[in-house]
Scaffold this active site. Structure first.
Site, PDB file in Angstrom:
ATOM      1  N   GLU A  11       9.715  50.886  79.685  1.00 13.85           N
ATOM      2  CA  GLU A  11      11.094  51.026  80.167  1.00 13.85           C
ATOM      3  C   GLU A  11      11.406  49.906  81.159  1.00 13.85           C
ATOM      4  O   GLU A  11      11.642  50.127  82.346  1.00 13.85           O
ATOM      5  CB  GLU A  11      11.284  52.415  80.764  1.00 13.85           C
ATOM      6  CG  GLU A  11      11.120  53.515  79.718  1.00 13.85           C
ATOM      7  CD  GLU A  11      11.068  54.921  80.296  1.00 13.85           C
ATOM      8  OE1 GLU A  11      11.236  55.078  81.520  1.00 13.85           O
ATOM      9  OE2 GLU A  11      10.847  55.869  79.519  1.00 13.85           O
TER      10      GLU A  11
ATOM     11  N   GLU B  73      18.462  57.591  84.101  1.00 11.45           N
ATOM     12  CA  GLU B  73      18.164  57.036  82.786  1.00 11.45           C
ATOM     13  C   GLU B  73      19.163  55.930  82.456  1.00 11.45           C
ATOM     14  O   GLU B  73      20.372  56.142  82.510  1.00 11.45           O
ATOM     15  CB  GLU B  73      18.258  58.134  81.716  1.00 11.45           C
ATOM     16  CG  GLU B  73      17.283  59.284  81.898  1.00 11.45           C
ATOM     17  CD  GLU B  73      15.905  58.982  81.331  1.00 11.45           C
ATOM     18  OE1 GLU B  73      15.713  57.857  80.824  1.00 11.45           O
ATOM     19  OE2 GLU B  73      15.038  59.868  81.383  1.00 11.45           O
TER      20      GLU B  73
END
EC number: 3.4.17.24
Length: 1053
Positions: A715, A894
């Site tokens: 990520e 997120e």
């Protein structure tokens, strides 16, 4: 609907049907039932089923069918009615077996194969019986499949009967029956029939029949025996060539997709060409034998979005208010927390610098801006793009003193041009980084740096049927293996494969550098199959990729297939593209990671693990890249890479850029990782105005804000958000100054350095997802989580519980940026608990930051936020910090890999600029928490958007954020599901009614006579009971004279 107490009339009617001794009475009852059920809705049939309607019809069927000469005057309407009712009765198969009605119906079918209407009626009833697998198996054991198959004729000009029969061939195909059908050669026969009807249909008049045949083939290939038989009989070749014919003709689109799906389903499983499914990178774990790796992992695809993992202790966590509100006991004694005193230096610092009058040159590390707009001066002949291949950018080359290194020559020629990035500093940091393969090579983009492109990049459009095109190319590869090159041009396990390939037109690949991930590259034909390396010490988590490619020709399309992806869907199906960095472009003044790739799609393939279960599935990410320059060196990645060495050098640059008299910036090591890399912890706050007790007291009473990121190495977007946060907090922006004066920021910018360094996607070197270790982290195997949690315990113990905790993440299956938080009320309400949530008291402050971000951050989506505390996520940082430390505002933020579907960024892919901006906006949102107690300077007051925030909840629709918010992909990603929808009830009713009213030439005189009689009786009955037609409620009451009163019309027994 009639009340239960007044429904005995229907029961009497059904009982009379079972015991009726004459034809006329039976027909009258059947006709009345048919009219009543046809005129109403499904509720009537459901009500009849509840009163034993199915059993009554089955009993009448058995009684009539077992006579010496079955009377179809009764049987046809009985079978029609049973088909309608049985289609809505989930237990009809078991009821038919219990009533011993299955085999008599099959016998009726065998005896009437020459009578189309009788055959169709029997088939419809058998179809509903076969909703039970045991019933289908029983029919197969009694040669039911043979009877059906013999009914299917070769090509004929009389199509109607063939379509009816084909539509029912699949009904007996349970797994046991499919194996029997394969053994008897039915798959081969079906293929020949399909070919026959295809070749003899030049005018495309029999498309429904060809579709029905494809349906039958789909049904026979639901088990491995059927798929193997289709392949062995040349079925894939036949389907491929007939599909090519269909693609070349107008009007045959409806045949293409079922045929393509059938080829995909039957494509032989192929193991990945690997020696082992385990990662190439293994690390000896303390306390474990060196020859054992961690066990199989639950594939946790998405942070806070993975498959539910049951927990026996808290299996009712979501619905138990007491468990949600209770604070678990600490996982360590209070005495152990003293080791974290050192991580709060601002509380003990003497601030001697405040007495110094010496000026600090804040521009000592002033960046040298390069020409960003023009192409710049072309490189000299001895410094071509191909010279900067990663093989020659050694991280140790900076230490050579005898002659200028490649790094020195490069910087002397072009100079540094990226703000907050120093290539020499990066090289030094990289030389100190510890990795499993002991990297000695630098990737050029990480060394040279990256600037966001000047314009935003739109999401990629998807051409119609692009996936179909790729699938057909894969099928062609199976059918024509003779022209496959099949050359391994890169293998992480075999250094010899990195030499010059045998084919001069082959690309060269490399990935043995920090953050790199590419295990193997195979030159197939006009494209390359690429295999990703699993996370270290395990065999799963294939998603992140980052590799170098060179030796390309300009303006030539190259297709890349990454063939061992694991997720069932991806944003690559919704406009997302990989990113590309060109060395040639960078040297010409454009050092940008850019979105790239055409014909991008993501679908399930036929590969399986090399040593694992063949039932496991992989997915292909395919995209085509056309490079701009000959002999360039380019890098391709899943997302914008951000390495551990980049973080280390970035922190050094930031520390040199701040004024220590105004800004307290301290970088420390939280702990060392398994591999021995320090995990940095950064403290940022404003220095006190003076050394007076009042100013020092104000500093030491500032609330803490704890920010973390990159617990999942793949990520990388989280690191770019964190980069924006760090640079903003160290800037001279008035809002940043106000925030430093209001808070003490404790930042752990990379919780999983080892995973980032070694190019893993999800795990650390222990083969575990670190964001599932927060409940009971192991101090040896998960040291960064253990000490991060210990540090939070320490802050809690000294009365400095964080006001805000936020863990930055990336989300691969959703758009926009959003928050996950924690709420007792919302969790209990969503769980369906009997607790009255209106009586629960809860501080709504957890919504303040999402509300603020929704107003000030263009990429943020309040509608996508969620505050559920699910038992499958109770070991994540967000939930543990909320439950155990009592932090009300504990979040996971997120960020999408793709882009936004709302706001000013709608339709655009996010770049590093937008991600860094999100890090800035999160910091700015913190002003809303302190606006009543902060003294703002004039420059902050001039930004009313940040200050004028009311407490009213936004009027937004909520959704389950743990689910995908994308519509189904325009093309089917999977292939095991039947591409033919199950016929709905209305379709079956229409067919039955059509069979009732039709007159077929094949019927004999007796049936014609019976049909005439039936029509006359229906007409007579309609005249007798016209008020029943279209009636919407069934109200049958007991008559005083032992008859039945149907609404206001009398029918007396």
């Amino acid at each position: 609907m009639a009340a239960p107490g007044s429904s005995s009339g229907l029961e009497v009617l059904l009982s009379t049907l079972q015991n009726a001794g004459d034809i006329e009475s039976t027909l009258n009852i059947l006709n009345v039932l048919d009219e009543l059920l046809s005129a109403g809705t499904d509720r009537r049939i459901t009500y009849m089923i509840s009163k034993g309607g199915s059993e009554a019809l089955l009993s009448a069927l058995v009684t009539t069918a077992r006579t010496f000469s079955p009377n179809f005057t009764i049987l046809l309407p009985l079978l029609h009615l049973l088909a309608k009712v049985g289609h809505r009765d989930r237990r009809i198969g078991m009821k038919a077996e219990k009533a011993e009605a299955v085999l008599p119906t099959l016998t009726l079918l065998k005896q009437n194969v020459k009578h189309t209407r009788r055959t169709a009626a029997c088939l419809w009833v058998l179809q509903v019986f076969c909703s039970s697998v045991t019933t289908a198996t029983l029919l197969g054991q009694n040669r039911g499949l043979d009877v059906i198959f013999r009914l299917i004729p070769p090509h004929t000009t009389r199509h109607k009967r063939t379509v009816k029969l084909l539509n029912h061939f699949h009904i007996f195909l349970s797994e046991a029956n499919v194996r029997a059908a394969v053994a008897k050669g039915y798959v081969s026969a079906l293929l020949k029939l399909y070919e026959d009807w295809h070749n003899k249909d030049p005018d495309h008049e029999t498309i429904p029949i060809r579709l029905a045949l494809l349906h039958c083939l789909h049904q026979t290939t639901h088990c491995s025996a059927g798929r193997d038989a289709l392949v062995a009989q040349g079925g894939i070749s036949l389907l491929y060539h007939t599909t090519q014919t269909c693609l070349a003709s107008n009007g045959l689109e409806s045949l293409v997709e079922p045929a393509v799906q059938l080829m995909r389903k039957c494509y032989p499983k192929c193991p990945l060409p690997l020696t082992s499914d385990q990662s190439v990178y293994t690390f000896p774990l303390p306390g474990r034998p060196t020859d054992t790796a961690p066990g199989p992992q639950d594939v946790s695809f998405e942070d806070d979005s993975d498959d539910d993992i049951e927990n026996e202790e808290d299996d009712d966590l979501e619905s138990d208010v007491n468990k949600l509100r209770s604070r678990p006991e600490p996982d360590r004694p209070l005495e152990q927390l003293g080791q974290y005193v050192r991580l709060c230096p601002e509380l003990h610092h003497d601030f001697q610098d405040l007495d110094s009058d010496s000026e600090v040159d804040s521009s000592s590390d002033e960046e040298v801006e390069g020409d960003q707009d023009g192409k710049g001066e072309p490189p000299e002949n001895h410094l071509q793009a191909c010279d900067f291949h990663s093989h020659f950018l050694s991280s140790a080359s900076v230490k050579q003193d005898s002659h200028p290194s490649m790094v020195d020559r490069l910087l002397e020629k072009h100079g540094a041009c990226i703000p907050h990035h120093d290539p020499r500093m990066y090289t030094t940091a990289a030389a100190l980084t510890k990795s499993i393969p002991e990297y000695s090579i630098l990737a050029f983009p990480d060394f040279w740096g990256h600037l966001p492109p000047q314009s935003k990049e739109p999401m990629a459009g998807r051409k119609p049927n692009v996936q179909r095109k790729k699938v057909l190319e894969d099928v062609q590869r199976l059918l024509n293996p003779e022209d496959i090159i099949d050359e391994v041009v890169f293998d992480l396990e075999d250094p010899s494969s990195q030499c010059s390939p045998d084919h001069s037109d082959s690309l060269s690949f490399f990935s043995k550098f920090e953050c790199g991930n590419l295990r193997k590259a195979v030159h197939v034909r006009r494209y390359y199959d690429l295999i990703l390396n699993a996370d270290a010490n395990c065999s799963q988590h294939h998603q992140w990729f980052y590799f170098e490619v060179s030796a390309m020709a300009a303006n030539v399309p190259y297709r890349f297939n990454i063939i061992n992806c694991e997720k069932a869907n991806s944003q690559f199906n919704y406009g997302m593209q990989p990113v590309l960095y060109s060395v040639r472009e960078a040297l010409e003044g454009r050092p940008n990671w850019l979105r790239t790739g055409t014909e991008v799609c993501y679908y399930r393939n036929s590969f399986c693990p090399s040593r694992g279960q063949k039932s496991s599935s992989f997915y292909t990410l395919t995209f085509t890249v056309t490079f701009k320059h000959n002999e360039d060196v380019c890098y391709l990645a899943y997302h914008y890479p951000y390495t551990y060495s980049a973080l280390q050098s970035h922190l050094q640059v930031l520390q040199r850029s701040v004024d220590p008299r105004k800004l307290f910036f301290r970088q420390q090591s939280l702990c060392n990782t398994l591999a021995g890399n320090p995990c940095p912890l950064v403290t940022i706050t404003a220095c006190p105005s003076s050394k007076s007790w009042k100013d020092l007291h104000q500093l030491r009473n500032r609330p803490c804000v704890v920010l973390t990121a990159r617990v999942h190495p793949g990520e990388s977007n989280a690191s770019w958000v964190m980069k924006g946060t760090l640079e903003f907090l160290c800037s001279s922006d008035p809002v940043a100054e106000a925030l430093r004066e209001a808070y003490i920021f404790k930042i752990i910018p990379m919780l999983n350095p080892d995973g980032v360094i070694n190019g893993t996607h999800r795990c650390s070197l222990n083969g575990e997802d670190l964001n599932r270790q927060w409940m009971k982290p192991d101090p040896v195997l998960s040291p960064t989580i253990y000490h991060a949690k210990g540090f939070l315990y320490y802050l809690n113990s000294i009365g400095k519980t964080p006001l805000v905790f936020c863990d930055y993440h990336g989300h691969s299956r959703k758009k926009n940026v959003f928050l996950y938080g924690c709420s007792v009320k919302e969790t209990v309400w969503q769980s369906g608990s009997a607790v009255n949530t209106a009586t629960l008291k809860e501080d709504p402050g957890y919504r303040t930051i999402p509300k603020t971000l929704d107003r000030i951050a263009p990429a943020f989506s309040f509608n996508s936020c969620n505050y559920l505390v699910e038992k499958s996520r109770e070991a994540t940082a967000r939930v543990v910090v909320w439950r155990e430390m009592g932090v009300l505002r504990s979040y996971t933020m997120e960020s999408t890999y793709n882009g936004c579907d709302q706001g000013v960024f709608k339709g655009m892919q996010t770049g590093t600029g937008e991600l860094e901006e999100m890090g800035v906006k999160f910091c700015q949102s913190l002003l809303s928490l302190r606006r009543n107690t902060m003294l703002y300077n004039r420059r902050v007051i001039s930004q009313p958007t940040l200050l004028n925030l009311d407490d009213n909840l936004l009027d937004h629709k909520s959704r389950n954020c743990f689910e995908d918010d994308e519509p189904p992909c325009v093309e089917e990603i999977e292939y095991l599901n039947d591409s033919f929808p199950e016929p709905n009830r209305n379709d079956l009713d229409s067919e039955v009614n059509g069979n009732t009213s039709s007159a077929e030439e094949e019927e004999d005189d007796e049936e014609e006579h019976q049909t005439t009689g039936n029509s006359r009786r229906r007409s007579m009955k309609s005249r007798l009971y016209p008020h029943l037609i279209g009636q919407e409620t069934l109200n049958i009451k007991r008559s005083p004279c032992n008859g039945m009163n149907i609404s206001n019309g009398q029918y007396l027994s």
